[in-house]
Design a protein around this motif. Structure first.
Motif, mmCIF file in Angstrom:
data_model
loop_
_atom_site.group_PDB
_atom_site.id
_atom_site.type_symbol
_atom_site.label_atom_id
_atom_site.label_comp_id
_atom_site.label_asym_id
_atom_site.label_seq_id
_atom_site.Cartn_x
_atom_site.Cartn_y
_atom_site.Cartn_z
ATOM 1 N N ASP A 376 94.392 -44.987 18.976
ATOM 2 C CA ASP A 376 95.737 -45.062 18.398
ATOM 3 C C ASP A 376 96.318 -43.679 18.126
ATOM 4 O OD1 ASP A 376 95.618 -47.756 18.545
ATOM 5 O OD2 ASP A 376 95.421 -48.114 16.388
ATOM 6 N N GLN A 377 95.521 -42.777 17.514
ATOM 7 C CA GLN A 377 96.035 -41.461 17.125
ATOM 8 C C GLN A 377 95.154 -40.309 17.598
ATOM 9 O OE1 GLN A 377 98.813 -43.513 14.237
ATOM 10 N NE2 GLN A 377 98.937 -41.786 15.603
ATOM 11 N N HIS A 378 94.213 -40.573 18.489
ATOM 12 C CA HIS A 378 93.314 -39.550 18.987
ATOM 13 C C HIS A 378 93.244 -39.601 20.507
ATOM 14 C CE1 HIS A 378 91.841 -40.221 14.827
ATOM 15 N NE2 HIS A 378 91.492 -38.949 14.857
ATOM 16 N N GLY A 379 93.054 -38.418 21.112
ATOM 17 C CA GLY A 379 92.820 -38.333 22.537
ATOM 18 C C GLY A 379 91.502 -37.640 22.821
ATOM 19 N N PHE A 380 90.841 -38.058 23.921
ATOM 20 C CA PHE A 380 89.526 -37.535 24.284
ATOM 21 C C PHE A 380 89.669 -36.638 25.509
ATOM 22 C CE2 PHE A 380 88.748 -41.041 21.607
ATOM 23 C CZ PHE A 380 87.442 -41.008 21.145
ATOM 24 N N LEU A 381 89.355 -35.361 25.327
ATOM 25 C CA LEU A 381 89.441 -34.377 26.397
ATOM 26 C C LEU A 381 88.019 -33.993 26.810
ATOM 27 C CD1 LEU A 381 91.379 -32.485 28.019
ATOM 28 C CD2 LEU A 381 90.965 -30.774 26.242
ATOM 29 N N ARG A 382 87.691 -34.248 28.081
ATOM 30 C CA ARG A 382 86.353 -33.968 28.585
ATOM 31 C C ARG A 382 86.376 -32.766 29.533
ATOM 32 N NH1 ARG A 382 82.054 -36.764 26.071
ATOM 33 N NH2 ARG A 382 82.827 -38.840 25.454
ATOM 34 N N PHE A 383 85.270 -32.002 29.495
ATOM 35 C CA PHE A 383 85.102 -30.838 30.360
ATOM 36 C C PHE A 383 83.603 -30.574 30.476
ATOM 37 C CE2 PHE A 383 86.418 -29.781 26.059
ATOM 38 C CZ PHE A 383 85.321 -29.074 25.574
ATOM 39 N N SER A 384 83.219 -29.600 31.262
ATOM 40 C CA SER A 384 81.804 -29.321 31.457
ATOM 41 C C SER A 384 81.145 -28.930 30.132
ATOM 42 C CB SER A 384 81.627 -28.184 32.468
ATOM 43 O OG SER A 384 80.257 -27.808 32.534
ATOM 44 N N PRO A 385 79.996 -29.509 29.838
ATOM 45 C CA PRO A 385 79.303 -29.154 28.599
ATOM 46 C C PRO A 385 78.579 -27.818 28.683
ATOM 47 C CG PRO A 385 78.016 -30.755 29.805
ATOM 48 C CD PRO A 385 79.301 -30.586 30.570
ATOM 49 N N ASP A 386 78.542 -27.216 29.854
ATOM 50 C CA ASP A 386 77.812 -25.965 30.047
ATOM 51 C C ASP A 386 78.711 -24.759 29.761
ATOM 52 O OD1 ASP A 386 75.632 -27.492 30.933
ATOM 53 O OD2 ASP A 386 76.408 -27.469 32.998
ATOM 54 N N GLY A 387 78.147 -23.743 29.167
ATOM 55 C CA GLY A 387 78.870 -22.499 28.939
ATOM 56 C C GLY A 387 79.842 -22.578 27.783
ATOM 57 N N GLU A 388 80.701 -21.558 27.729
ATOM 58 C CA GLU A 388 81.683 -21.454 26.659
ATOM 59 C C GLU A 388 82.747 -22.536 26.826
ATOM 60 O OE1 GLU A 388 82.770 -19.428 23.150
ATOM 61 O OE2 GLU A 388 81.052 -19.098 24.502
ATOM 62 N N PRO A 389 83.046 -23.288 25.772
ATOM 63 C CA PRO A 389 84.081 -24.328 25.919
ATOM 64 C C PRO A 389 85.445 -23.696 26.190
ATOM 65 C CG PRO A 389 83.409 -24.106 23.630
ATOM 66 C CD PRO A 389 82.451 -23.277 24.428
ATOM 67 N N PRO A 390 86.250 -24.300 27.044
ATOM 68 C CA PRO A 390 87.555 -23.711 27.409
ATOM 69 C C PRO A 390 88.616 -23.843 26.333
ATOM 70 C CG PRO A 390 87.243 -25.819 28.503
ATOM 71 C CD PRO A 390 85.965 -25.531 27.783
ATOM 72 N N VAL A 391 88.388 -24.688 25.339
ATOM 73 C CA VAL A 391 89.344 -24.836 24.236
ATOM 74 C C VAL A 391 88.573 -24.773 22.925
ATOM 75 C CG1 VAL A 391 91.017 -26.194 25.550
ATOM 76 C CG2 VAL A 391 89.176 -27.368 24.323
#
Length: 435
Positions: A376-391
């Motif tokens: 309802d009020q949240h969004g799930f942003l997925r990316f590679s779990p390896d290394g420095e997170p991009p956000v």
């Protein structure tokens, strides 16, 4: 001739105060009028997230592009106003030459009447006697007002006639009714030519109604733009044309033949535009084109990423802005927008830009990220779990959106910005919607 509207009423929207009801604006602006807020030239950084914005150059380009395309292809346009429910945007479309505004129901017609729209097509059957009485009163009160409704059964015609004959005088203006033609697997509408002709005959025989043409919606017939789907659309449109040719109109009627959402309007022009040579008025009802999108319509529009017709391409003119609020596990970030804020029925938001974290930085394109789910009020942003997170928590992202028709309805006041690609866009307008 284009429909008219009450320019003073539209201009008066700028005199309305903003308040806590307008989630697009921060508390610092509450109690000020729209005009006062805009006079301060606020920037995107002055607004909270989550946020929906419109692009001023994108809107202008899209309005001008489809108006020009319609002129070049011999059709007229009554854009579907239910997409935006924004009289200020309807005014832009009418100023660009739109023949009228299309709406979906009588509530929406009430908004159009409040802003003086003189010609409206209701792309639906109206069978409520109370609503039919109100329409009768509006027709009686304003000789310049034109409204058309649809009927897809003889039973609908009987309801229209019964409700009106019990309420209006014999000399009252008749209600214009279009025969609605549908197709197998579609939505509403007569499923064959014979049924369509019977409906038309019933309308012509009704003393308080006038047979004004035929209409339908090909967007419910096919999804996608492969050749098989396009031929399915053309076959449906040929049936619609056959119903029109089989009807008997009064001598003074210029019959309306109408189809065309924002996905297949080039097919509509190809099949139906020649009917104008025999005196018909061929009317498109495209609505989503004004904002276009970065999803469904980008892929399927005739003027989208894979064009199927000549003319300038449409530009995505709506964007979401979200902020990272949590990074609970590797490869996952949660942002502050959900189903209450952004459309999701024709595709999830598309990560596009990271807003500058520091002064003198530029927005940075985002790659390798996917929005996988909205609550309802949240969004799930997925990316590679390896290394420095991009956000990181606090980052602000621009996301592309899919399906304008379920974007506008989530926002009562929508900022319009001068350049969605700029470091810190300027807010140049605030568009009020009525849902």
């Amino acid at each position: 001739m284009s429909a008219s509207y009450d320019a003073a009423a539209v201009a008066a929207l700028a005199d309305q105060p903003v308040s806590w009801q307008d989630k697009a604006l921060p508390p610092a602006f509450w109690g000020r009028t729209v005009a006062d807020v805009l006079a301060g030239k606020p920037r995107l950084s002055d607004l909270p997230t989550p946020l929906l914005t419109l692009s001023a150059p994108g809107l202008q380009h899209n309005v001008e592009t489809l108006a020009r395309w319609c002129t070049e292809h011999g059709v007229q346009l009554a854009p579907h106003g239910k997409t935006t429910m924004a009289p200020a945007l309807w005014a832009k479309q009418l100023d660009a030459g739109a023949w009228g505004i299309t709406l979906a129901n009588v509530f929406q017609l009430g908004v159009a009447r409040a802003y003086g729209v003189s010609r409206v097509m209701i792309a639906n059957s109206v069978v409520s006697p109370l609503q039919l009485r109100w329409i009768a009163d509006e027709l009686a009160a304003d000789p310049a007002f034109e409204v058309m409704v649809w009927a897809d059964s003889v039973r609908t015609v009987e309801i229209l006639q019964a409700a009106r004959s019990a309420y209006v005088d014999a000399d009252a203006r008749p209600l214009d009714v279009l025969v609605e033609v549908g197709g197998a697997g579609g939505r509403t509408g007569a499923r064959d030519v014979e049924t369509g002709l019977a409906i038309g005959a019933a309308i012509a025989d009704a003393s308080t109604l006038r047979l004004a043409g035929v209409a339908g919606y090909e967007g419910a017939i096919a999804h996608g733009a492969d050749e098989a789907g396009l031929e399915h659309v053309r076959s449906y449109l040929r049936d619609l044309a056959a119903v029109h040719r089989g009807l008997h109109y009064e001598a003074d009627v210029v019959p309306v033949v109408s189809a065309g959402g924002s996905a297949y309007f080039e097919q509509v022009a190809q099949v139906l535009a020649p009917l104008a040579n025999d005196g018909a008025r061929v009317v498109l009802r495209s609505g989503a084109y004004i904002a276009h999108d970065d999803g469904y319509y980008r892929e399927v529009s005739p003027l989208g990423s894979t064009p199927r017709t000549n003319g300038d391409g449409l530009i995505p003119a709506m964007h979401g802005w979200v902020r990272i609020t949590s990074q609970p596990e590797a490869g996952l970030a949660i942002f502050d927008a959900g189903k209450r804020d952004l459309p999701y029925d024709e595709g999830l938001p598309e990560p596009q830009l990271l807003r500058p974290r520091y002064s003198r930085q530029r927005p940075r394109p985002l790659e390798g990220m996917t929005v996988t789910k909205l609550n309802d009020q949240h969004g799930f942003l997925r990316f590679s779990p390896d290394g420095e997170p991009p956000v990181v928590i606090g980052d602000e992202l621009r996301v592309g959106l899919s399906h304008p028709c379920t974007a506008f309805d989530k926002w009562g006041l929508i900022p319009v910005i001068d350049d969605p690609d700029a470091d810190d866009p300027v807010v140049v307008d605030l568009v009020r919607t009525f849902f």
